[in-house]
Design a protein around this motif. Structure first.
Motif, PDB file in Angstrom:
ATOM      1  N   GLN A   1      15.655  20.376   9.807  1.00 32.81           N
ATOM      2  CA  GLN A   1      15.121  21.526  10.536  1.00 32.81           C
ATOM      3  C   GLN A   1      13.605  21.601  10.396  1.00 32.81           C
ATOM      4  OE1 GLN A   1      17.429  23.103  12.324  1.00 32.81           O
ATOM      5  NE2 GLN A   1      18.925  21.791  11.280  1.00 32.81           N
ATOM      6  N   PRO A   2      12.900  22.000  11.443  1.00 25.42           N
ATOM      7  CA  PRO A   2      11.463  22.270  11.295  1.00 25.42           C
ATOM      8  C   PRO A   2      11.247  23.346  10.234  1.00 25.42           C
ATOM      9  CG  PRO A   2      12.104  22.264  13.613  1.00 25.42           C
ATOM     10  CD  PRO A   2      13.377  22.248  12.821  1.00 25.42           C
ATOM     11  N   LYS A   3      10.378  23.106   9.316  1.00 27.09           N
ATOM     12  CA  LYS A   3      10.095  24.041   8.230  1.00 27.09           C
ATOM     13  C   LYS A   3      11.348  24.374   7.428  1.00 27.09           C
ATOM     14  CE  LYS A   3       6.211  26.124  10.736  1.00 27.09           C
ATOM     15  NZ  LYS A   3       5.613  27.370  11.276  1.00 27.09           N
ATOM     16  N   GLY A   4      12.209  23.357   7.264  1.00 29.34           N
ATOM     17  CA  GLY A   4      13.447  23.570   6.507  1.00 29.34           C
ATOM     18  C   GLY A   4      13.223  23.614   5.012  1.00 29.34           C
ATOM     19  N   GLY A   5      12.015  23.206   4.570  1.00 28.58           N
ATOM     20  CA  GLY A   5      11.666  23.300   3.162  1.00 28.58           C
ATOM     21  C   GLY A   5      12.193  22.173   2.303  1.00 28.58           C
ATOM     22  N   VAL A   6      12.818  21.167   2.904  1.00 28.60           N
ATOM     23  CA  VAL A   6      13.377  20.051   2.135  1.00 28.60           C
ATOM     24  C   VAL A   6      12.496  18.814   2.261  1.00 28.60           C
ATOM     25  CG1 VAL A   6      15.353  18.499   1.876  1.00 28.60           C
ATOM     26  CG2 VAL A   6      15.733  20.926   2.327  1.00 28.60           C
ATOM     27  N   ILE A   7      12.145  18.459   3.493  1.00 29.64           N
ATOM     28  CA  ILE A   7      11.295  17.302   3.754  1.00 29.64           C
ATOM     29  C   ILE A   7       9.928  17.793   4.235  1.00 29.64           C
ATOM     30  CG2 ILE A   7      10.949  15.256   5.204  1.00 29.64           C
ATOM     31  CD1 ILE A   7      13.986  14.950   5.274  1.00 29.64           C
ATOM     32  N   ARG A   8       8.871  17.297   3.599  1.00 29.85           N
ATOM     33  CA  ARG A   8       7.524  17.761   3.947  1.00 29.85           C
ATOM     34  C   ARG A   8       6.630  16.655   4.500  1.00 29.85           C
ATOM     35  NH1 ARG A   8       9.115  20.657  -0.549  1.00 29.85           N
ATOM     36  NH2 ARG A   8       8.993  22.927  -0.342  1.00 29.85           N
ATOM     37  N   SER A   9       7.080  15.413   4.430  1.00 30.81           N
ATOM     38  CA  SER A   9       6.302  14.318   4.995  1.00 30.81           C
ATOM     39  C   SER A   9       7.224  13.373   5.756  1.00 30.81           C
ATOM     40  CB  SER A   9       5.551  13.554   3.896  1.00 30.81           C
ATOM     41  OG  SER A   9       6.446  12.957   2.983  1.00 30.81           O
ATOM     42  N   TYR A  10       6.728  12.823   6.830  1.00 28.80           N
ATOM     43  CA  TYR A  10       7.525  11.987   7.725  1.00 28.80           C
ATOM     44  C   TYR A  10       6.824  10.642   7.912  1.00 28.80           C
ATOM     45  CZ  TYR A  10       9.438  16.609   8.625  1.00 28.80           C
ATOM     46  OH  TYR A  10       9.994  17.847   8.473  1.00 28.80           O
ATOM     47  N   PRO A  11       7.577   9.590   8.296  1.00 28.73           N
ATOM     48  CA  PRO A  11       9.016   9.579   8.561  1.00 28.73           C
ATOM     49  C   PRO A  11       9.837   9.610   7.275  1.00 28.73           C
ATOM     50  CG  PRO A  11       8.123   7.382   8.750  1.00 28.73           C
ATOM     51  CD  PRO A  11       6.949   8.290   8.532  1.00 28.73           C
ATOM     52  N   MET A  12      11.134   9.902   7.425  1.00 32.66           N
ATOM     53  CA  MET A  12      12.022   9.984   6.266  1.00 32.66           C
ATOM     54  C   MET A  12      13.448   9.679   6.705  1.00 32.66           C
ATOM     55  SD  MET A  12      12.503  10.365   3.070  1.00 32.66           S
ATOM     56  CE  MET A  12      10.750  10.596   2.759  1.00 32.66           C
ATOM     57  N   ILE A  13      14.208   9.108   5.804  1.00 30.23           N
ATOM     58  CA  ILE A  13      15.654   8.950   5.982  1.00 30.23           C
ATOM     59  C   ILE A  13      16.332  10.017   5.132  1.00 30.23           C
ATOM     60  CG2 ILE A  13      17.653   7.441   5.691  1.00 30.23           C
ATOM     61  CD1 ILE A  13      15.684   5.056   5.860  1.00 30.23           C
ATOM     62  N   PRO A  14      16.977  11.008   5.733  1.00 33.51           N
ATOM     63  CA  PRO A  14      17.653  12.046   4.945  1.00 33.51           C
ATOM     64  C   PRO A  14      18.905  11.505   4.266  1.00 33.51           C
ATOM     65  CG  PRO A  14      17.198  12.766   7.203  1.00 33.51           C
ATOM     66  CD  PRO A  14      17.025  11.278   7.171  1.00 33.51           C
ATOM     67  N   GLY A  15      19.603  12.404   3.587  1.00 34.06           N
ATOM     68  CA  GLY A  15      20.839  12.045   2.896  1.00 34.06           C
ATOM     69  C   GLY A  15      20.676  12.146   1.393  1.00 34.06           C
ATOM     70  N   ILE A  16      21.180  13.228   0.792  1.00 36.52           N
ATOM     71  CA  ILE A  16      20.963  13.464  -0.633  1.00 36.52           C
ATOM     72  C   ILE A  16      22.048  12.827  -1.509  1.00 36.52           C
ATOM     73  CG2 ILE A  16      19.708  15.590  -0.166  1.00 36.52           C
ATOM     74  CD1 ILE A  16      22.195  17.139  -1.118  1.00 36.52           C
ATOM     75  N   ASP A  17      23.021  12.148  -0.870  1.00 36.85           N
ATOM     76  CA  ASP A  17      24.112  11.493  -1.588  1.00 36.85           C
ATOM     77  C   ASP A  17      24.275  10.062  -1.091  1.00 36.85           C
ATOM     78  OD1 ASP A  17      24.758  13.887  -2.808  1.00 36.85           O
ATOM     79  OD2 ASP A  17      26.480  14.304  -1.521  1.00 36.85           O
ATOM     80  N   LEU A  18      24.707   9.175  -1.973  1.00 38.48           N
ATOM     81  CA  LEU A  18      25.149   7.852  -1.526  1.00 38.48           C
ATOM     82  C   LEU A  18      26.003   7.201  -2.601  1.00 38.48           C
ATOM     83  CD1 LEU A  18      23.496   5.224  -2.980  1.00 38.48           C
ATOM     84  CD2 LEU A  18      21.623   6.236  -1.687  1.00 38.48           C
ATOM     85  N   ALA A  19      26.883   6.319  -2.157  1.00 39.23           N
ATOM     86  CA  ALA A  19      27.681   5.486  -3.063  1.00 39.23           C
ATOM     87  C   ALA A  19      27.797   4.114  -2.437  1.00 39.23           C
ATOM     88  CB  ALA A  19      29.065   6.092  -3.277  1.00 39.23           C
ATOM     89  N   GLY A  20      27.658   3.079  -3.262  1.00 41.84           N
ATOM     90  CA  GLY A  20      27.718   1.736  -2.716  1.00 41.84           C
ATOM     91  C   GLY A  20      27.674   0.673  -3.793  1.00 41.84           C
ATOM     92  N   THR A  21      27.236  -0.524  -3.397  1.00 41.16           N
ATOM     93  CA  THR A  21      27.260  -1.697  -4.264  1.00 41.16           C
ATOM     94  C   THR A  21      25.860  -2.255  -4.460  1.00 41.16           C
ATOM     95  OG1 THR A  21      29.464  -2.252  -3.431  1.00 41.16           O
ATOM     96  CG2 THR A  21      28.265  -3.982  -4.574  1.00 41.16           C
ATOM     97  N   VAL A  22      25.527  -2.575  -5.690  1.00 41.40           N
ATOM     98  CA  VAL A  22      24.214  -3.139  -6.009  1.00 41.40           C
ATOM     99  C   VAL A  22      24.102  -4.545  -5.405  1.00 41.40           C
ATOM    100  CG1 VAL A  22      22.700  -3.932  -7.867  1.00 41.40           C
ATOM    101  CG2 VAL A  22      24.000  -1.801  -8.135  1.00 41.40           C
ATOM    102  N   VAL A  23      23.056  -4.769  -4.605  1.00 37.96           N
ATOM    103  CA  VAL A  23      22.824  -6.104  -4.031  1.00 37.96           C
ATOM    104  C   VAL A  23      21.558  -6.746  -4.589  1.00 37.96           C
ATOM    105  CG1 VAL A  23      24.094  -5.651  -1.914  1.00 37.96           C
ATOM    106  CG2 VAL A  23      21.660  -5.096  -2.013  1.00 37.96           C
ATOM    107  N   SER A  24      20.730  -5.959  -5.266  1.00 34.77           N
ATOM    108  CA  SER A  24      19.538  -6.495  -5.913  1.00 34.77           C
ATOM    109  C   SER A  24      19.144  -5.550  -7.038  1.00 34.77           C
ATOM    110  CB  SER A  24      18.384  -6.628  -4.908  1.00 34.77           C
ATOM    111  OG  SER A  24      17.201  -7.058  -5.554  1.00 34.77           O
ATOM    112  N   SER A  25      18.827  -6.120  -8.215  1.00 34.68           N
ATOM    113  CA  SER A  25      18.493  -5.277  -9.364  1.00 34.68           C
ATOM    114  C   SER A  25      17.361  -5.893 -10.166  1.00 34.68           C
ATOM    115  CB  SER A  25      19.725  -5.096 -10.264  1.00 34.68           C
ATOM    116  OG  SER A  25      19.387  -4.398 -11.445  1.00 34.68           O
ATOM    117  N   GLU A  26      16.354  -5.076 -10.457  1.00 41.74           N
ATOM    118  CA  GLU A  26      15.267  -5.476 -11.339  1.00 41.74           C
ATOM    119  C   GLU A  26      15.459  -4.903 -12.734  1.00 41.74           C
ATOM    120  OE1 GLU A  26      11.552  -4.457  -9.558  1.00 41.74           O
ATOM    121  OE2 GLU A  26      12.111  -5.282  -7.601  1.00 41.74           O
TER     122      GLU A  26
END
Length: 332
Positions: free
Chosen positions: A51-76
């Motif tokens: 949302q415009p002025k939603g107070g969560v994201i303040r700089s763009y561009p951005m990929i939203p999504g506060i959750d994720l689950a998956g598989t490690v494909v590269s690790s340092e």
């Protein structure tokens, strides 16, 4: 991978554009761990993020999504290995750091948690931040005395939403026998009844008068997910020694109350944060969620693809969304 898909949020001439875009690794924020994302989920905070002025994201561009689950494909990091199943919730994910609405995500190692034993990648995203917040709320209330009385008069507000519906199901799974669900619409009642609500009420049952000071003791413990005036009217209805947990602000961020319930009834106000808590507390909470895997089968859960996210977030904004929405992103 040369390129992959993500839900991309950009700003142009003061207008936000949110849609599916093909990107590459250079478009992701920096981090130690690259994850092939299997699932994400939709939360109230994700709706605010687009949302415009939603107070969560303040700089763009951005990929939203506060959750994720998956598989490690590269690790340092030596802490995680290729092919390991992991999840990430909270921190700056989907806010200032590219998030979970993407086929790949790159994050700091400190944010990554190994998949808890007994649950799948899909399971943890059915729960997601909503489930984590729900169990943290319950654990806080139990620490405040709830665990001592399985027949305590409990109230869950926003009971048809993500946090509320999971909290309701978890409370019943943990043996609590007197749980009231607060809902706003008639069509929400069947769902909360199916999740185990012993009693269902509407807002008019709690808005007893304009500026309550002390009212009849109606509830021993309250798990609030909405904030605002709802909380202001419920605090004077808490029983002596009771407690209320706060984790949401859908009904507003202001709290209009007095000190009287606190000093005359000794009640407790418990703030719940699922963003910056320690990994130790996260692990404890996820272990508790894993104990109640049976809850996943009764939750109202819809599954969608990436490109459907905007329409579902619009329903969430309009208060037309029920339960949980799982986002299936890639096959792992």
């Amino acid at each position: 991978m040369k390129s992959f898909k993500a839900m991309y949020l950009d700003e142009k001439n003061g207008q936000l554009n949110f849609g599916l875009k093909t990107i590459n690794l250079d478009d992701l924020s920096q981090g130690d761990i690259l994850i092939k994302v299997a699932y994400s989920s939709l939360n109230y905070k994700d709706m605010l993020a687009v949302q415009p002025k939603g107070g969560v994201i303040r700089s763009y561009p951005m990929i939203p999504g506060i959750d994720l689950a998956g598989t490690v494909v590269s690790s340092e990091s030596d802490d995680f290995t290729l092919g390991q199943e992991v999840l990430v919730t909270g921190y700056e994910l989907g806010m200032s750091h590219t998030g979970g609405f993407s086929e790949y995500a790159r994050v700091p190692k400190e944010w990554v948690m190994p998949l808890p034993e007994g649950v799948s990648l899909k399971d943890v995203m059915v729960y997601g931040t909503a489930g984590l917040t729900a169990i943290l709320s319950i654990l806080a209330l139990e620490k405040a005395g709830l665990s001592e009385n399985k027949e305590a008069r409990l109230l869950v507000t926003g009971a048809s939403g993500g946090v509320g519906s999971i909290a309701l199901a978890l409370l019943k799974a943990r043996g609590y026998q007197n749980v009231t669900a607060l809902i706003r619409k008639d069509y929400q009642e069947d769902m909360v009844r199916a999740l185990g609500a012993d009693r269902v009420i509407r807002p008019e049952a709690i808005f007893i008068k304009e500026k309550p000071l002390l009212l009849k003791e109606q509830y021993d413990f309250i798990l609030d997910t909405v904030g605002g005036d709802v909380v202001g009217h419920l605090i004077p209805q808490l029983a002596y020694g009771g407690a209320i947990s706060l984790c949401g602000n859908a009904a507003g961020i202001s709290l209009n109350t007095t000190v009287l319930p606190f000093i005359l009834r000794g009640i407790s106000l418990l703030g719940i944060d699922s963003v910056q808590i320690s990994q130790e507390k996260r692990l404890e909470a996820w272990k508790e969620l894993a104990k109640h895997r049976e809850v996943l089968a009764i939750l109202k859960t819809d599954q969608i693809d990436l490109e459907v996210i905007p329409s579902v977030l619009d329903k969430l904004k309009k208060g037309q969304h029920l339960g949980r929405t799982l986002v299936a992103i890639t096959e792992n």
